[in-house]
Design an enzyme around this catalytic site. Structure first.
Site, short mmCIF file in Angstrom:
data_model
loop_
_atom_site.label_atom_id
_atom_site.label_comp_id
_atom_site.label_asym_id
_atom_site.label_seq_id
_atom_site.Cartn_x
_atom_site.Cartn_y
_atom_site.Cartn_z
N LYS A 3 -22.59 -6.83 17.24
CA LYS A 3 -23.78 -5.97 17.15
C LYS A 3 -24.47 -6.19 15.81
O LYS A 3 -25.69 -6.33 15.75
CB LYS A 3 -23.38 -4.50 17.29
CG LYS A 3 -23.05 -4.10 18.71
CD LYS A 3 -22.36 -2.73 18.75
CE LYS A 3 -21.88 -2.42 20.16
NZ LYS A 3 -20.98 -1.28 20.23
N GLN A 20 -18.71 3.79 17.68
CA GLN A 20 -18.00 2.94 18.65
C GLN A 20 -16.89 3.73 19.34
O GLN A 20 -16.09 4.40 18.69
CB GLN A 20 -17.43 1.72 17.91
CG GLN A 20 -16.76 0.70 18.80
CD GLN A 20 -17.71 -0.02 19.76
OE1 GLN A 20 -18.89 -0.22 19.47
NE2 GLN A 20 -17.20 -0.40 20.91
N ASP A 39 -27.16 5.17 21.85
CA ASP A 39 -26.24 4.99 22.99
C ASP A 39 -26.68 5.84 24.19
O ASP A 39 -26.22 5.61 25.31
CB ASP A 39 -24.84 5.46 22.59
CG ASP A 39 -23.90 4.31 22.30
OD1 ASP A 39 -24.07 3.25 22.91
OD2 ASP A 39 -22.98 4.50 21.48
#
Ligand code: GUN
Length: 293
Positions: free
Chosen positions: A53, A97, A120
């Site tokens: 990422k 995460q 997200d």
């Protein structure tokens, strides 16, 4: 023989558009989009994702700020970091995460993220906005899957889509997205009776159940379009390991009209959509219109 839906190529095209928009933001407005990625603990798969990422963000002109915390980090410490990132004007997107270590209350952590920085799309506000079809943040894997479907099929109206899996990360948001695009949607899951029968009438199959090669080609309607979200590592007869999806690719390729490979299908789209969401968040926070091309 099915067409292979090349997620890697589609992700590269999306990243070109993201880079163009990021350059525009910097040149016209002096803004560099910032993405904060928080990793707690040493999970090897998570470390690889976070590294990828960060690398791809930089390639697109997005600043990636990584926060690596010890496995023993307390809820309180993590919540304090999130509060700081929420307040920081150079941070436009925040990603924590998953999975988090067991002692941390993940739901509480996700709720603590400012919903306008929640790239997200996991915050309850964004979950609600998606379910009523309003403007929020859309989770990256479902968004990337939708883009692949639209690229292959164009208009999705009237298609029967069967999603296998009901997770908050993929199955449930995928249901809302496909419904918004006028599909008739069935959500199957681990307790569904006669999965084979349910899949038989699907024009679109989205497999996100985490069982290696569960869905066989013979279960598919001829010409179905298959999006395989699964990433499972299995042992081969030779004693080595390989990555496979939730669909038995070798049998599905003869029946489907198009199918995503694993790896190189949905995976690259997830990261590209994370960067896309970061850009959307940055533009909305500064009330700047996105470039359309
Ligand atoms: N772990 C696996 N997939 C994801 C994802 O899409 N977002 C986050 N934050 N963690 C993940």
């Amino acid at each position: 023989m099915a067409k292979i839906i090349e997620g890697k190529r589609c992700a590269s095209n999306l990243k070109i558009k993201i880079t163009r928009q990021a350059n525009y933001l910097q040149e016209k407005h002096g803004i560099i989009p910032g993405l904060a990625v928080v990793l707690v603990g040493q999970d090897p798969a998570s470390q690889v994702y976070v590294r990828n990422k960060g690398k791809q963000a930089k390639e697109c002109g997005i600043t990636s700020i990584e926060h690596k915390l010890d496995t023993n980090t307390s809820d309180q410490e993590l919540l304090e970091l999130i509060a700081k990132l929420n307040q920081d004007p150079v941070v436009n997107g925040i990603l924590v995460q998953l999975p988090l270590p067991n002692h941390i209350d993940s739901a509480k952590v996700l709720k603590a993220i400012d919903s306008t920085k929640d790239v997200d799309g996991f915050h309850p506000v964004n979950v609600g906005l998606l379910s009523i079809g309003d403007k929020g943040m859309i989770p990256c894997t479902p968004l990337g899957s939708l883009m692949l479907l639209q690229e292959h099929l164009g208009d999705l109206s009237g298609k029967h889509a069967v999603i296998i899996g009901r997770s908050n990360i993929v199955g449930k948001p995928m249901f809302n997205l496909l419904l918004q695009h006028n599909c008739t949607v069935t959500v199957a899951h681990s307790r569904t009776c006669n999965l084979e029968y349910t899949i038989q009438s699907a024009d679109i199959v989205v497999a996100a159940v985490g069982v290696p090669q569960l869905i066989k080609g013979s279960w598919l309607k001829p010409g179905a379009v298959v999006i395989d979200v699964g990433i499972n590592r299995i042992k081969t007869a030779l004693g080595t390991t390989k990555l496979v999806g939730d669909v038995d690719f070798d049998s599905a390729i003869d029946i489907a009209s198009a199918i995503t490979p694993v790896p190189g299908g949905v995976g690259p789209m997830t990261i590209a959509c994370l960067l896309y969401n970061t850009l959307i968040a940055t533009c909305r926070q500064h009330q700047i219109e996105m470039l359309t091309t």
